[in-house]
Scaffold this motif. Structure first.
Motif, PDB file in Angstrom:
ATOM      1  N   LEU A 133       0.846  -1.194   0.000  1.00  0.00           N
ATOM      2  CA  LEU A 133       0.000   0.000   0.000  1.00  0.00           C
ATOM      3  C   LEU A 133       0.883   1.246   0.000  1.00  0.00           C
ATOM      4  O   LEU A 133       1.736   1.416   0.868  1.00  0.00           O
ATOM      5  N   ARG A 134       0.684   2.106  -0.984  1.00  0.00           N
ATOM      6  CA  ARG A 134       1.439   3.349  -1.050  1.00  0.00           C
ATOM      7  C   ARG A 134       0.702   4.475  -0.324  1.00  0.00           C
ATOM      8  O   ARG A 134       1.304   5.267   0.391  1.00  0.00           O
ATOM      9  N   HIS A 135      -0.619   4.556  -0.546  1.00  0.00           N
ATOM     10  CA  HIS A 135      -1.379   5.642   0.076  1.00  0.00           C
ATOM     11  C   HIS A 135      -2.833   5.231   0.236  1.00  0.00           C
ATOM     12  O   HIS A 135      -3.399   4.528  -0.609  1.00  0.00           O
ATOM     13  N   LEU A 136      -3.416   5.669   1.327  1.00  0.00           N
ATOM     14  CA  LEU A 136      -4.824   5.422   1.603  1.00  0.00           C
ATOM     15  C   LEU A 136      -5.526   6.769   1.747  1.00  0.00           C
ATOM     16  O   LEU A 136      -5.126   7.602   2.559  1.00  0.00           O
ATOM     17  N   GLU A 137      -6.548   6.983   0.931  1.00  0.00           N
ATOM     18  CA  GLU A 137      -7.287   8.247   0.963  1.00  0.00           C
ATOM     19  C   GLU A 137      -8.705   7.991   1.464  1.00  0.00           C
ATOM     20  O   GLU A 137      -9.344   7.008   1.067  1.00  0.00           O
ATOM     21  N   ARG A 190      -2.868   8.839  10.465  1.00  0.00           N
ATOM     22  CA  ARG A 190      -2.492   7.691  11.288  1.00  0.00           C
ATOM     23  C   ARG A 190      -2.420   6.401  10.465  1.00  0.00           C
ATOM     24  O   ARG A 190      -1.477   5.610  10.590  1.00  0.00           O
ATOM     25  N   LEU A 191      -3.423   6.190   9.642  1.00  0.00           N
ATOM     26  CA  LEU A 191      -3.466   4.970   8.835  1.00  0.00           C
ATOM     27  C   LEU A 191      -2.310   4.912   7.837  1.00  0.00           C
ATOM     28  O   LEU A 191      -1.690   3.862   7.649  1.00  0.00           O
ATOM     29  N   ASN A 192      -2.027   6.022   7.179  1.00  0.00           N
ATOM     30  CA  ASN A 192      -0.937   6.037   6.212  1.00  0.00           C
ATOM     31  C   ASN A 192       0.419   5.860   6.883  1.00  0.00           C
ATOM     32  O   ASN A 192       1.303   5.180   6.351  1.00  0.00           O
ATOM     33  N   GLY A 211      -6.391   0.980  15.539  1.00  0.00           N
ATOM     34  CA  GLY A 211      -7.628   0.956  16.312  1.00  0.00           C
ATOM     35  C   GLY A 211      -7.399   1.061  17.804  1.00  0.00           C
ATOM     36  O   GLY A 211      -8.276   1.525  18.543  1.00  0.00           O
ATOM     37  N   ASP A 212      -6.203   0.627  18.252  1.00  0.00           N
ATOM     38  CA  ASP A 212      -5.888   0.714  19.680  1.00  0.00           C
ATOM     39  C   ASP A 212      -5.398   2.098  20.082  1.00  0.00           C
ATOM     40  O   ASP A 212      -5.304   2.397  21.279  1.00  0.00           O
ATOM     41  N   GLU A 213      -5.077   2.933  19.080  1.00  0.00           N
ATOM     42  CA  GLU A 213      -4.504   4.243  19.359  1.00  0.00           C
ATOM     43  C   GLU A 213      -5.548   5.362  19.346  1.00  0.00           C
ATOM     44  O   GLU A 213      -5.326   6.408  19.947  1.00  0.00           O
ATOM     45  N   ALA A 226      -9.932  -1.318   8.035  1.00  0.00           N
ATOM     46  CA  ALA A 226      -8.944  -2.396   7.913  1.00  0.00           C
ATOM     47  C   ALA A 226      -9.528  -3.585   7.167  1.00  0.00           C
ATOM     48  O   ALA A 226      -8.851  -4.214   6.341  1.00  0.00           O
ATOM     49  N   ALA A 227     -10.787  -3.890   7.424  1.00  0.00           N
ATOM     50  CA  ALA A 227     -11.435  -5.014   6.747  1.00  0.00           C
ATOM     51  C   ALA A 227     -11.585  -4.745   5.256  1.00  0.00           C
ATOM     52  O   ALA A 227     -11.347  -5.629   4.421  1.00  0.00           O
ATOM     53  N   VAL A 228     -11.978  -3.519   4.899  1.00  0.00           N
ATOM     54  CA  VAL A 228     -12.144  -3.173   3.484  1.00  0.00           C
ATOM     55  C   VAL A 228     -10.819  -3.267   2.746  1.00  0.00           C
ATOM     56  O   VAL A 228     -10.733  -3.840   1.645  1.00  0.00           O
ATOM     57  N   VAL A 229      -9.763  -2.713   3.332  1.00  0.00           N
ATOM     58  CA  VAL A 229      -8.451  -2.755   2.682  1.00  0.00           C
ATOM     59  C   VAL A 229      -7.970  -4.198   2.550  1.00  0.00           C
ATOM     60  O   VAL A 229      -7.500  -4.617   1.481  1.00  0.00           O
ATOM     61  N   GLY A 230      -8.092  -4.955   3.629  1.00  0.00           N
ATOM     62  CA  GLY A 230      -7.639  -6.337   3.587  1.00  0.00           C
ATOM     63  C   GLY A 230      -8.384  -7.181   2.575  1.00  0.00           C
ATOM     64  O   GLY A 230      -7.780  -7.927   1.807  1.00  0.00           O
TER      65      GLY A 230
END
Length: 359
Positions: A133-137, A190-192, A211-213, A226-230
């Motif tokens: 994964l390079r980038h998540l928008e 945070r995700l990226n 999710g813990d942060e 996370a589920a969608v990306v996975g």
């Protein structure tokens, strides 16, 4: 000494037959090649090669032609692949570097391979399962919907729409708060930071850790993201190929003993080619060759009956080696093929495409 000389005779027979399409006789070998031995010795060598199953006589009083086993010995004993000429290399680099996105790069590559080799070219799209994964928008689409855009290191772009989950009765305004511009920006960052450059399964672990942060009310949203990306990066349906140059195969129809119909039918079933490329990728022996990881399947080595009279030359691209490759590309044609030239072209194009899809 005799074995080395017979290998030279086999090389000469393969080269002449590929060039002329005519069975090769001992007189032709004497006239065209400086083998340094008498015609009688060459005839004895040809008899030994025929007995070993490396050449065959198609009909009485004809010369000899290579068998699949003969082509295999020829390929396995190539000392090195001749490099492409500088004009060819510059043309490849210029043509592929003009690509505007991944689809354009794949389209250009398959057309270029078909033109360079005069065979059927096949390019496998980079698998999302092997991509990082390079980038998540994240783009809010209202109070309870979000567009998730995933950009991989190969330049592939995938989009999914997500319904923002509620955190429960204790947070009755969670959906609206979760899509607040500031919250979305913080979550995106945070995700990226956690996931950029990671592949599965490390990616799933990294996203879950976010999710813990975050605040407890945002944890369900992070879990859904996370589920969608996975799920997207694990989808089998993303494995597909692009072909070009089928007309080249039709023009080579007389190279097949019977008819090219089984070959054309196999090409129509893209799953056959995808399975073949997967087998070649998993074939450690085929990839141990000292030719830049160019793999060659000849004749009956192809495990599909429709491809029994064809050869496939393939190479990985987009990684440091076959184990890290994003996908494979290659060409398919009759076994009477210019193997050194075809292998050199496939290797060169794979290297240039790797530069484009690998950041």
């Amino acid at each position: 000494m005799a074995a080395d000389r017979r290998l030279d005779v086999l090389r000469a027979i393969v080269s002449d037959y590929v060039e002329t399409r005519e069975p090769v006789g001992s007189r032709t070998l004497v006239e065209r090649h400086q083998l340094g031995v008498s015609p009688a010795t060459i005839r004895n060598d040809m008899a030994a090669l025929e007995e070993a199953g490396y050449i065959a006589q198609p009909h009485t009083s004809a010369g000899r032609i290579p068998t699949d086993a003969g082509y295999r010995v020829f390929v396995d004993h190539l000392a090195s692949l001749r490099p492409l000429q500088p004009p060819e290399r510059r043309a490849i680099e210029s043509f592929l570097s003009a690509s505007v996105d991944l689809d354009d790069a794949v389209s250009r590559t398959v057309r270029l391979l078909a033109q360079l080799t005069h065979q059927v070219a096949v390019v496998q799209y980079p698998s999302l399962r092997r991509s990082a994964l390079r980038h998540l928008e994240l783009v809010p689409l209202g109070a309870d919907r979000m567009l998730v855009v995933m950009i991989t290191d190969s330049g592939r772009v995938e989009q999914r729409t997500l319904t923002v989950p509620s955190a429960g009765a204790a947070h009755d305004a969670t959906a609206t708060t979760a899509l607040d511009e500031g919250v979305v920006a913080d979550l995106r960052a945070r995700l990226n930071a956690a996931a950029a450059g990671r592949r599965m399964p490390q990616l799933a672990v990294a996203l879950a850790a976010v999710g813990d942060e975050v605040e407890p009310r945002l944890a369900p949203l992070v879990e859904a993201l996370a589920a969608v990306v996975g799920e997207t990066l694990l989808e089998e349906v993303e494995d597909r190929i692009v072909m070009a140059g089928t007309a080249n195969l039709a023009r080579s129809g007389f190279d097949f003993a019977h008819t090219i119909s089984p070959v054309l039918e196999a090409l129509e079933e893209q799953v056959v080619l995808m399975r073949l490329l997967a087998e070649m990728a998993a074939d450690a022996d085929a990839l141990r060759q000292e030719h830049g990881e160019v793999a060659v399947r000849i004749g009956a080595e192809n495990r599909h009956t429709g491809l029994a009279e064809t050869s496939v030359v393939a190479a990985p691209y987009g990684g440091e080696g076959s184990g890290d490759a994003l996908a494979f590309l290659g060409v398919l044609g009759p076994t009477r093929m210019d193997y050194p030239g075809t292998m050199a072209a496939v290797r060169a194009v794979a290297r240039y495409l790797s530069r484009i899809v690998t950041p």
